[in-house]
Scaffold this motif. Structure first.
Motif, PDB file in Angstrom:
ATOM      1  N   CYS A  18       0.827  -1.216   0.000  1.00 44.57           N
ATOM      2  CA  CYS A  18       0.000   0.000   0.000  1.00 44.57           C
ATOM      3  C   CYS A  18       0.856   1.259   0.000  1.00 44.57           C
ATOM      4  O   CYS A  18       0.356   2.362   0.188  1.00 44.57           O
ATOM      5  CB  CYS A  18      -0.940  -0.003   1.198  1.00 44.57           C
ATOM      6  SG  CYS A  18      -2.192  -1.293   1.056  1.00 44.57           S
ATOM      7  N   LEU A  21       5.547   2.919  -3.919  1.00 47.41           N
ATOM      8  CA  LEU A  21       5.958   1.938  -4.934  1.00 47.41           C
ATOM      9  C   LEU A  21       5.062   0.719  -4.894  1.00 47.41           C
ATOM     10  O   LEU A  21       4.620   0.223  -5.952  1.00 47.41           O
ATOM     11  CB  LEU A  21       7.415   1.509  -4.690  1.00 47.41           C
ATOM     12  CG  LEU A  21       7.919   0.357  -5.563  1.00 47.41           C
ATOM     13  CD1 LEU A  21       7.862   0.690  -7.047  1.00 47.41           C
ATOM     14  CD2 LEU A  21       9.341  -0.035  -5.146  1.00 47.41           C
ATOM     15  N   GLY A  22       4.740   0.250  -3.689  1.00 46.33           N
ATOM     16  CA  GLY A  22       3.982  -0.992  -3.547  1.00 46.33           C
ATOM     17  C   GLY A  22       2.665  -0.990  -4.303  1.00 46.33           C
ATOM     18  O   GLY A  22       2.301  -1.979  -4.949  1.00 46.33           O
ATOM     19  N   HIS A  45      -0.377  -0.476   7.034  1.00 45.75           N
ATOM     20  CA  HIS A  45      -1.526   0.413   6.806  1.00 45.75           C
ATOM     21  C   HIS A  45      -2.180   0.079   5.476  1.00 45.75           C
ATOM     22  O   HIS A  45      -1.616   0.373   4.416  1.00 45.75           O
ATOM     23  CB  HIS A  45      -1.058   1.875   6.802  1.00 45.75           C
ATOM     24  CG  HIS A  45      -0.242   2.260   8.009  1.00 45.75           C
ATOM     25  ND1 HIS A  45      -0.770   2.275   9.288  1.00 45.75           N
ATOM     26  CD2 HIS A  45       1.064   2.603   8.140  1.00 45.75           C
ATOM     27  CE1 HIS A  45       0.180   2.629  10.138  1.00 45.75           C
ATOM     28  NE2 HIS A  45       1.301   2.822   9.483  1.00 45.75           N
ATOM     29  N   THR A  68       7.926  -6.751  11.210  1.00 48.73           N
ATOM     30  CA  THR A  68       8.800  -7.014  12.363  1.00 48.73           C
ATOM     31  C   THR A  68       8.266  -8.173  13.194  1.00 48.73           C
ATOM     32  O   THR A  68       8.928  -8.628  14.126  1.00 48.73           O
ATOM     33  CB  THR A  68       8.930  -5.769  13.264  1.00 48.73           C
ATOM     34  OG1 THR A  68       7.647  -5.487  13.869  1.00 48.73           O
ATOM     35  CG2 THR A  68       9.413  -4.560  12.479  1.00 48.73           C
ATOM     36  N   ALA A  87       8.245  -3.494   1.579  1.00 51.89           N
ATOM     37  CA  ALA A  87       7.956  -2.817   2.866  1.00 51.89           C
ATOM     38  C   ALA A  87       9.251  -2.273   3.464  1.00 51.89           C
ATOM     39  O   ALA A  87      10.275  -2.959   3.494  1.00 51.89           O
ATOM     40  CB  ALA A  87       7.302  -3.796   3.839  1.00 51.89           C
ATOM     41  N   TYR A 159      19.281   4.950   7.667  1.00 52.10           N
ATOM     42  CA  TYR A 159      18.537   4.448   6.526  1.00 52.10           C
ATOM     43  C   TYR A 159      19.433   3.698   5.540  1.00 52.10           C
ATOM     44  O   TYR A 159      19.189   2.508   5.280  1.00 52.10           O
ATOM     45  CB  TYR A 159      17.757   5.566   5.830  1.00 52.10           C
ATOM     46  CG  TYR A 159      17.068   5.089   4.574  1.00 52.10           C
ATOM     47  CD1 TYR A 159      17.553   5.428   3.313  1.00 52.10           C
ATOM     48  CD2 TYR A 159      15.944   4.274   4.654  1.00 52.10           C
ATOM     49  CE1 TYR A 159      16.946   4.965   2.162  1.00 52.10           C
ATOM     50  CE2 TYR A 159      15.318   3.806   3.502  1.00 52.10           C
ATOM     51  CZ  TYR A 159      15.834   4.157   2.257  1.00 52.10           C
ATOM     52  OH  TYR A 159      15.229   3.675   1.112  1.00 52.10           O
ATOM     53  N   LYS A 163      19.414  -0.393   4.715  1.00 52.66           N
ATOM     54  CA  LYS A 163      19.154  -0.939   3.378  1.00 52.66           C
ATOM     55  C   LYS A 163      20.325  -1.817   2.918  1.00 52.66           C
ATOM     56  O   LYS A 163      20.139  -2.862   2.290  1.00 52.66           O
ATOM     57  CB  LYS A 163      18.904   0.185   2.375  1.00 52.66           C
ATOM     58  CG  LYS A 163      17.639   1.006   2.605  1.00 52.66           C
ATOM     59  CD  LYS A 163      16.380   0.159   2.602  1.00 52.66           C
ATOM     60  CE  LYS A 163      15.991  -0.315   1.214  1.00 52.66           C
ATOM     61  NZ  LYS A 163      14.687  -1.029   1.222  1.00 52.66           N
ATOM     62  N   PRO A 191      16.401   0.960  -6.950  1.00 59.34           N
ATOM     63  CA  PRO A 191      15.909   2.176  -7.601  1.00 59.34           C
ATOM     64  C   PRO A 191      16.755   3.387  -7.206  1.00 59.34           C
ATOM     65  O   PRO A 191      17.241   3.455  -6.059  1.00 59.34           O
ATOM     66  CB  PRO A 191      14.478   2.317  -7.075  1.00 59.34           C
ATOM     67  CG  PRO A 191      14.134   0.982  -6.500  1.00 59.34           C
ATOM     68  CD  PRO A 191      15.426   0.413  -6.010  1.00 59.34           C
ATOM     69  N   ILE A 194      12.891   7.631  -6.886  1.00 57.96           N
ATOM     70  CA  ILE A 194      11.662   7.312  -7.616  1.00 57.96           C
ATOM     71  C   ILE A 194      10.752   8.536  -7.637  1.00 57.96           C
ATOM     72  O   ILE A 194      10.654   9.263  -6.625  1.00 57.96           O
ATOM     73  CB  ILE A 194      10.920   6.131  -6.961  1.00 57.96           C
ATOM     74  CG1 ILE A 194      11.834   4.920  -6.784  1.00 57.96           C
ATOM     75  CG2 ILE A 194       9.707   5.734  -7.817  1.00 57.96           C
ATOM     76  CD1 ILE A 194      11.182   3.766  -6.029  1.00 57.96           C
TER      77      ILE A 194
END
Ligand SMILES: NC(=O)c1ccc[n+]([C@@H]2O[C@H](COP(=O)([O-])OP(=O)(O)OC[C@H]3O[C@@H](n4cnc5c(N)ncnc54)[C@H](O)[C@@H]3O)[C@@H](O)[C@H]2O)c1
Ligand SMILES: CC(C)[C@@H](O)CC[C@@H](C)[C@H]1CC[C@H]2[C@@H]3[C@H](O)C=C4C[C@@H](O)CC[C@]4(C)[C@H]3CC[C@]12C
Length: 369
Positions: A18, A21-22, A45, A68, A87, A159, A163, A191, A194
Motif C-alpha cells: 500500500c 511503490l507498492g 496500513h 517485524t 515494505a 537508513y 538498506k 531504484p 523514484i
C-alpha cells in the motif's frame, strides 16, 4: 495470453503493497501477470483503494500486518510462489529512531527470508536502494556508474545502513534450501530516486511552493546531477524480475540491478521542476543570498531544533545535514544489466512518465497537504 482458469495458478505476496511503490507493483501485477491466482497485499496500513481491486478475476487478499512480527510474516508468506518485499521505513528526515529503522528494514527482511525458507517459497525479490551504494559519507560523486563500478560505499545514516544490511541478507540467502528441499532464488533491485503518482516528497515540495507564493528556492547547483526513475518503470522491473527469476535462476539469483529508464539526468530540484513548473511554480536562484555554508548552518539548526523539540513534537523539515549532503552529491547511473539479464526495457517513456506525473500533481492541488 488468454485469460483462462488453468493458467491462473500463482500466488504472489507484496509486502508494503500500500506504499508509493507498492501500490504501483500491485496494480502492475494485476495488469501484467496473467498467471496470477491470488495476490496478497501485506502492509501495516491498508489503503481503501484495495477494495476496488476485489472485483476482478484475481483473488486480492489484503493482510494488515507488521514485517517485524515473524509469525505475521510467516502466515502471509505460507503458500506464496513469489514474494516481492518492498515494505520499509524510508526515513531520512529523523521521523523514526535508528532502532525502529533497523527493526523494520533489517529485522523485517530477516523475517521475510526465514518465512520463505520455513514455508517453501522459492522466489524473493527485494526492493533495495541506490543508497546502498551512495552517496557515501565522504561525498564522493558516483558519475554514470553501474552495478560493477568500484565505489567506497561507507554510510553512517541509519537508513542507508539498514538498506545495505538488508540487501546483503537477501543476496546471501540465495541458494539456501527451503522447506521441500529446493533452493531459494533471490535478487535485489536498486531504484534511484523514484518519482511519479503518489510521491509524497514531490507533494511536499508542491505545497511548500504554493505557501511561498509559487516560488521554490534553489539550494543546489544545477551541475549536481541525480538519476531519477519513474515509479511505473520500477514496478514493471519488479514484475519482470519475478516472472523471469525461475527460468533464469542461475544468471539472476543473488544479483543486484539498478532500476533505470529514460528520465534525464538533472539536479534533484531541476528535475522536480519538470513537473512543478507546468503546475505554476518557479525555481528562484538564491545561492548568492544563501551560500552553501549558510545552508549547512540552517540544516544543522534544523537538526538541533528537531532534537530539542522531540519531547514535545515532531519537527522533520526536508532540509537537514543528511538530505543536503545527498542532494549536493552527484549520483547518476548508466547501466543495461537488467536488459542483458532479463530483457528489461522501460514500459513508460520519459514523455509519458512526465505527463502522468504532471497530471497527478495537478490533481494534488485540491488535496490536503
Ligand atoms: N521512494 C524512493 O525514492 C525509493 C528509492 C529507492 C528505494 N526505495 C525503497 O522502496 C521501498 C518502498 O518505498 P516507498 O517510497 O514506496 O515508501 P512508502 O513509505 O510509500 O512505502 C513503504 C510501505 O511499507 C509499509 N511499511 C512500513 N513499515 C512496515 C512494517 N513494519 N510492516 C509492514 N509494512 C510496513 C508502509 O506502510 C508503506 O505502505 C522501500 O523499501 C524503499 O527503501 C524507495
Ligand atoms: C532542501 C533542499 C536541499 C532539497 O534539495 C533537498 C532534497 C532532498 C529532500 C532529496 C534530495 C535527494 C533525495 C533522496 C534521493 O532521491 C534518494 C533516496 C533513496 C531512497 O531509497 C529513499 C529516498 C531518498 C533518500 C531521497 C530522499 C529525499 C532527498 C534526500
Amino acid at each position: 495470453m488468454a485469460d483462462s482458469a488453468e493458467t491462473r495458478k500463482l500466488v504472489y505476496l507484496v509486502t508494503g503493497g500500500c506504499g508509493f511503490l507498492g501500490e504501483h507493483v500491485v496494480r502492475m501485477l494485476l495488469q501484467r501477470e496473467p498467471r496470477l491466482y491470488e495476490l496478497r497485499v501485506f502492509d501495516l496500513h491498508l489503503g481503501p483503494w484495495l477494495e476496488e481491486l476485489k472485483t476482478g478475476p484475481v483473488q486480492v487478499t489484503a493482510i494488515q500486518g507488521d514485517v517485524t512480527q515473524a509469525h505475521e510474516v510467516a502466515a502471509a508468506v505460507a503458500g506464496a510462489h513469489v514474494v516481492i518485499h518492498t515494505a520499509g521505513l524510508v526515513d531520512v528526515f529523523g521521523r523514526a529512531s535508528p532502532e525502529t529503522i533497523y527493526e523494520v528494514n533489517v529485522q523485517g527482511t530477516k523475517n521475510v527470508i526465514e518465512a520463505c525458507v520455513q514455508t517453501g517459497t522459492r522466489f524473493l525479490v527485494y526492493t533495495s536502494s541506490m543508497e546502498v551504494v551512495g552517496p557515501n559519507i565522504k561525498g564522493h560523486p558516483f558519475y554514470r556508474g553501474n552495478e560493477d563500478t568500484p565505489y567506497e560505499a561507507i554510510h553512517r545514516h541509519p537508513y542507508p545502513c539498514s538498506k545495505a544490511q538488508a540487501e546483503r541478507l537477501v543476496l546471501e540467502a540465495n541458494g539456501r534450501k527451503v522447506h521441500g528441499g529446493l533452493s531459494l532464488v533471490t535478487c535485489a533491485l536498486r531504484p534511484t530516486g523514484i518519482y511519479g503518482e503518489g510521491h509524497q516528497i514531490m507533494r511536499d515540495f508542491y505545497h511548500q511552493g504554493l505557501r511561498l507564493g509559487g516560488r521554490l528556492f534553489r539550494a543546489i547547483p544545477a551541475s549536481v546531477e541525480h538519476s531519477r526513475v519513474y515509479v511505473g518503470n520500477v514496478a514493471w522491473m519488479h514484475v519482470l524480475v519475478a516472472q523471469e527469476l525461475e527460468q533464469r535462476a542461475a544468471l539472476m539469483g543473488g544479483q543486484v540491478y539498478f532500476c533505470y529508464d529514460e528520465s534525464p539526468y538533472k539536479s534533484y530540484e531541476d528535475f522536480n521542476m519538470e513537473f512543478l513548473g507546468p503546475c505554476g511554480l518557479r525555481l528562484v536562484d538564491t545561492r548568492l543570498l544563501v551560500p552553501y555554508w549558510l545552508l549547512m548552518l540552517l540544516a544543522t539548526l534544523n537538526a538541533l531544533l528537531q532534537w530539542l523539540l522531540r519531547p514535545l513534537l515532531l519537527y522533520a523539515p526536508l532540509l537537514n545535514p543528511y538530505t543536503l549532503a545527498v542532494a549536493n552529491t552527484t549520483f547518476t547511473v548508466s547501466t543495461d544489466k537488467a536488459q542483458r539479464h532479463f530483457g528489461y526495457k522501460p514500459l513508460f517513456s520519459w514523455e509519458d512518465s512526465r505527463t502522468r506525473t504532471i497530471r497527478w500533481v495537478q490533481a494534488v492541488e485540491g488535496s490536503a497537504p
